[in-house]
Design an enzyme around this catalytic site. Structure first.
Site, PDB file in Angstrom:
ATOM      1  N   GLU A 181      18.035  37.373  -6.735  1.00 26.41           N
ATOM      2  CA  GLU A 181      19.324  37.492  -6.047  1.00 26.41           C
ATOM      3  C   GLU A 181      19.184  38.048  -4.632  1.00 26.41           C
ATOM      4  OE1 GLU A 181      20.296  37.502 -10.444  1.00 26.41           O
ATOM      5  OE2 GLU A 181      18.741  38.372  -9.154  1.00 26.41           O
ATOM      6  N   SER A 271       2.119  25.448 -16.306  1.00 22.30           N
ATOM      7  CA  SER A 271       1.549  24.805 -17.493  1.00 22.30           C
ATOM      8  C   SER A 271       2.227  23.477 -17.810  1.00 22.30           C
ATOM      9  CB  SER A 271       1.624  25.710 -18.731  1.00 22.30           C
ATOM     10  OG  SER A 271       1.169  27.008 -18.436  1.00 22.30           O
ATOM     11  N   ASP A 343      16.726  31.340 -15.988  1.00 21.50           N
ATOM     12  CA  ASP A 343      17.065  32.637 -15.398  1.00 21.50           C
ATOM     13  C   ASP A 343      17.454  33.615 -16.509  1.00 21.50           C
ATOM     14  OD1 ASP A 343      18.001  34.768 -13.943  1.00 21.50           O
ATOM     15  OD2 ASP A 343      19.463  33.636 -12.769  1.00 21.50           O
ATOM     16  N   ASP A 346      18.558  39.609 -14.003  1.00 20.25           N
ATOM     17  CA  ASP A 346      19.548  39.709 -12.921  1.00 20.25           C
ATOM     18  C   ASP A 346      19.399  41.016 -12.169  1.00 20.25           C
ATOM     19  OD1 ASP A 346      20.676  37.283 -13.592  1.00 20.25           O
ATOM     20  OD2 ASP A 346      22.347  38.148 -14.707  1.00 20.25           O
ATOM     21  N   PRO A 473      25.928  33.603 -10.038  1.00 21.63           N
ATOM     22  CA  PRO A 473      24.575  33.900 -10.507  1.00 21.63           C
ATOM     23  C   PRO A 473      23.537  34.009  -9.403  1.00 21.63           C
ATOM     24  CG  PRO A 473      25.039  31.584 -10.794  1.00 21.63           C
ATOM     25  CD  PRO A 473      26.310  32.191 -10.294  1.00 21.63           C
TER      26      PRO A 473
END
Length: 806
Positions: A181, A271, A343, A346, A473
């Site tokens: 963020e 990966s 995600d 936060d 977000p």
């Protein structure tokens, strides 16, 4: 309870000759602290540990790991503890502080251990005893790895909490995403400064999207076991942008990555994986390719081992200091992991009490931070004290006027829960049984699996936050209580598929399924231009009954050689999704050179090849590599440079590929909101950029003949984590560890693997780099899952009778 585990045990070496094995099978569970163990090594130095009890098994696993990788385990332990500055001085201090901030105090790990299952306590304590036994022997015999002498210290005794700490660090690196963020806020600030508030916001929306229906998915559209989950917690609230120097605070996480890279981590991991079901397989047996991609180091992060007793009959790769097979194969299953990319962390902006900076606002009250004073040793400098504080959301990373920024991580403090979920999966007899354990894995991974019954499966794992409906977000979240998580995505709504109709599954860090939203930057913000297309395009052409081990070998080479730009950027722009669209916009009449160049590029297979990687001339065979790799930055700079600026544009990476795709393709799901062409048409921009690239190449190679524009091959730099180093090798975008499995009982099982540079961390060992040549020539060694498969390939056998600490 832990004090006695810090005392070293010792061992009795019974034999180093090639003696027949005689270990108990089918016996009743023994009491802890009993049994014997045999460690058998093959001709690549890879150990197979055979225990006669659970305790002796894990004792042997710890001992064998320490034989191979004690220095690496020490560095991993110090990195996780935040004590590397004691060895490397001030440059390591920032990363030490950040790591210790994120993993929390030792009391938390002790609490996890005390709350663990009895089985886990046995595993961790016996593993610890095995490590300490080897440490004591190596000190007594003067055979410690040479790095200890170089730094002038002997290793402390190992503790179970050291292993838990390394597990915390591993999941932070490969299974925790988001927490960006502050970087996003800095980008928004810069975009507004360049373009003004309205257009800056539009450009931010173009470069930071929640869900693009055009992105390739792991779960096929007709193969989902679950519906789209629009309530996956990603809100659409208006941006909230407090005034702060976000770049400075975000740099603490950069310090962390620097320390992780020193031990072969910190690449962000990635990966790839592919699994093929029975109907496409030539033998009717499922096939699996695993390619964990971590840092290129010598030795690499992965440590290969076989673990054999009772419910543990596995062969694969773990991490030094961890009693766990992270990827590999058992009698009944094979599995591999891919970084999930969703995600699940936060950063919150906490409002600080103006009258008391030791308090922050939450749910209408001023709360005290939970603070502790930590001391950090620094080589060549005085010790440094640092106060580390936590809010209700998590550890505080930095402050700004009136604010503090804390990081909330899903899964934090649940490390042994993750270990227990893995143990259940490893012991499972089928993918259906594995799923029951994997439901409880708290961090975020994608896991691809096959079982010998013929089932293939994929699961997107972890606790994925359900965010408040009006929470944005992308930017720092309101820490006052208005943006709290609303729980986690229910398991029934997590992406997964078992035996999809198409008969195969592939994953290369791409979008889990249709409708899945994500608020991650750059590579993890999934769009239509993604390297995963190289796997899906190949697998979608398979005919029933044709796939073999060699098919997966070819797929691995095909993906590994596919051109990306720059040529050693594993997660950047891949040519296949873009080249055709770019060529369709070239006006070949604009320059007399363009018809021939367009034909050259149109006939190119989009592979970056030096056909004899062991003895080629060191240049890619086709000039198309240099042309594409010069054309791409010329185009993106021409189109986006003015709007994005010198700070934002380099940070966007593969995001630029999706912007170009949306610029060129009609009818995209997410059309661009800002006009980037500045009066040009797309055809004019693409053509002018190609002309610029041709001019640049003519100057660079002092020739107008494209036949001489051969780009030097990119290479892999295997960074030493100790005193030993290995040569660079030709660049390949593939797993640092690769294994390919055909599943089935008895002779139907075929396994092969390669782990460069080698098994040992000792540069004096013949197994320090004996797999490097295999790796760069795309060859493999047998995995030899069974004891009978080792006949004729045994290098040494030792038997140990553990002498347990009191």
């Amino acid at each position: 309870m832990l004090d006695h585990l810090r005392k070293p045990g010792f061992l009795v070496r019974l034999s180093c000759a090639l003696l027949p094995l005689a270990f108990a099978t089918g016996v009743e569970a023994a009491t802890p602290k009993e049994g014997e163990v045999t460690i058998l090594r093959d001709n690549y130095g890879t150990p197979r540990v055979y225990g006669s009890t659970d305790a002796s098994l894990w004792y042997g696993v710890g001992y064998a790991m320490a034989q191979d990788r004690l220095w690496q385990a020490e560095l991993l332990r110090r990195t996780a503890r935040g004590t590397t500055a004691e060895l490397f001085g001030p440059p390591a201090l920032g990363g030490d502080i950040t790591l210790r901030t994120l993993t929390g105090p030792e009391e938390g790990r002790i609490a996890q251990f005390e709350a663990a299952t009895e089985e886990q306590k046995l595993i961790f304590t016996a593993y610890t005893d095995g490590i300490n036994a080897y440490i004591a022997e190596a000190i007594r015999t003067g055979t410690l790895p040479q790095e200890f002498s170089a730094f002038g210290f002997e290793p402390e005794e190992w503790s179970p909490t050291d292993s838990i700490n390394i597990l915390q660090m591993l999941w932070l690196d490969v299974a925790t995403g988001g927490g960006e963020e502050l970087a996003n806020a800095a980008q928004l600030q810069q975009l507004i400064a360049i373009n003004g508030p309205e257009e800056g916001a539009k450009i931010f929306a173009d470069t930071h999207w929640l869900e693009d229906p055009d992105a390739p998915t792991i779960v096929p559209a007709n193969g989902a076991l679950n519906p789209a989950h629009p309530g996956a917690g990603i809100g659409h609230g208006k941006p909230v942008l407090p005034a702060a120097d976000f770049t400075k605070i975000q740099s603490r996480l950069d310090d962390l990555r620097s320390n992780l890279r020193r031990v072969g981590m910190g690449s962000g991991s990635s990966s790839n994986a592919a699994v093929i079901g029975p109907k496409l397989s030539a033998t009717g047996r499922p096939l699996l390719m695993g390619g964990p991609q971590v840092g290129y180091s010598s030795p690499q992060l992965g440590h290969e081992m076989g673990i054999h007793y009772s419910g543990y009959d596995t062969f694969g790769v773990g991490v030094a200091g961890l009693p766990l097979t992270v990827v590999g194969v058992s009698t009944d299953m094979s599995w591999t992991t891919v970084t999930g990319g969703t995600d699940n962390s936060d950063i919150y902006a906490e409002v600080v009490n103006p009258d008391n900076p030791q308090q922050y606002r939450f749910n209408g009250e001023w709360l005290d931070y939970d603070c502790r004073l930590e001391t950090f040793g620094v080589a060549g400098a005085p010790d440094t004290g640092k106060t580390i504080c936590e809010s209700v959301h998590g550890p505080v990373l930095g402050t700004a006027p009136g604010l503090a920024f804390s990081l909330k991580i899903a899964g934090r403090g649940k490390d042994l829960q993750s270990h227990e979920a893995y143990l259940g999966m490893i012991r499972a007899g089928s993918v259906q049984e594995a799923q029951e354990s994997l439901k409880n894995f708290p961090y975020n991974l994608s896991l691809v699996s096959a079982d010998r019954r013929g089932n293939i499966a994929y699961w997107h794992l972890g606790e994925i936050p359900l965010r408040a409906p009006d929470d944005n977000p992308w930017l720092p979240h309101d820490g006052t209580g208005n943006a709290e998580w609303q729980g986690f995505v229910p398991w029934e709504d997590m992406p997964r598929t078992v035996n999809p109709e198409q008969g195969w599954i592939s994953a290369w860090n791409n979008k889990p399924r249709a409708g899945w939203q994500n608020s991650r930057m750059d590579f993890w913000n999934w769009g239509p231009v993604h390297r995963a297309s190289t796997l899906t395009d190949y697998l979608s052409q398979l005919e029933p009954g044709t796939a073999t081990i060699e098919t997966l070998e070819e797929l691995n080479r095909f993906a590994g050689w596919t051109n990306q730009t720059p040529s050693n950027a594993a997660r950047n722009i891949f040519a296949p999704p873009l080249l055709g669209e770019l060529l369709s916009r070239v006006d070949t009449g604009a320059d007399p050179r363009l018809p021939a160049i367009a034909e050259l590029l149109g006939n190119w297979d989009m592979q970056q090849l030096d056909l004899e990687p062991m003895g080629g001339d060191g240049y890619y065979d086709s000039p198309a590599v240099a042309i594409f790799n010069t054309w791409w930055p010329a185009l993106t700079t021409r189109v986006f440079g003015d709007e994005l600026g010198p700070q934002v544009m380099p940070a966007l990476g593969s995001t630029l590929g999706n912007l170009v795709y949306r610029l060129l393709v009609d009818g995209v799901a997410l059309p661009l909101q800002h006009d980037y062409l500045d009066g040009e048409s797309a055809e004019q921009a693409v053509t002018a950029a190609l002309v610029d690239a041709l001019n640049q190449l003519t100057t660079e190679y002092a020739s107008s003949d494209p036949g001489g524009w051969l780009q030097p091959v990119a290479t892999i730099d295997w960074k030493p984590i100790g005193l030993g180093a290995v040569p660079d090798t030709v660049w390949m975008n593939r797993g640092t560890y690769n294994y390919i499995i055909q599943h089935g009982p008895g002779n139907n099982f075929i396994g092969q693997s390669v782990m460069a540079p080698g098994q040992s961390g000792d540069s004096q060992s013949p197994h320090f780099e004996d797999q490097l040549e295999l790796y760069q020539s795309w060859e493999y060694k047998p995995m030899r899952l069974t004891r009978s498969g080792l006949n004729g390939a045994i290098e040494s056998v030792i038997r140990l009778t553990p002498a347990w600490p009191n």
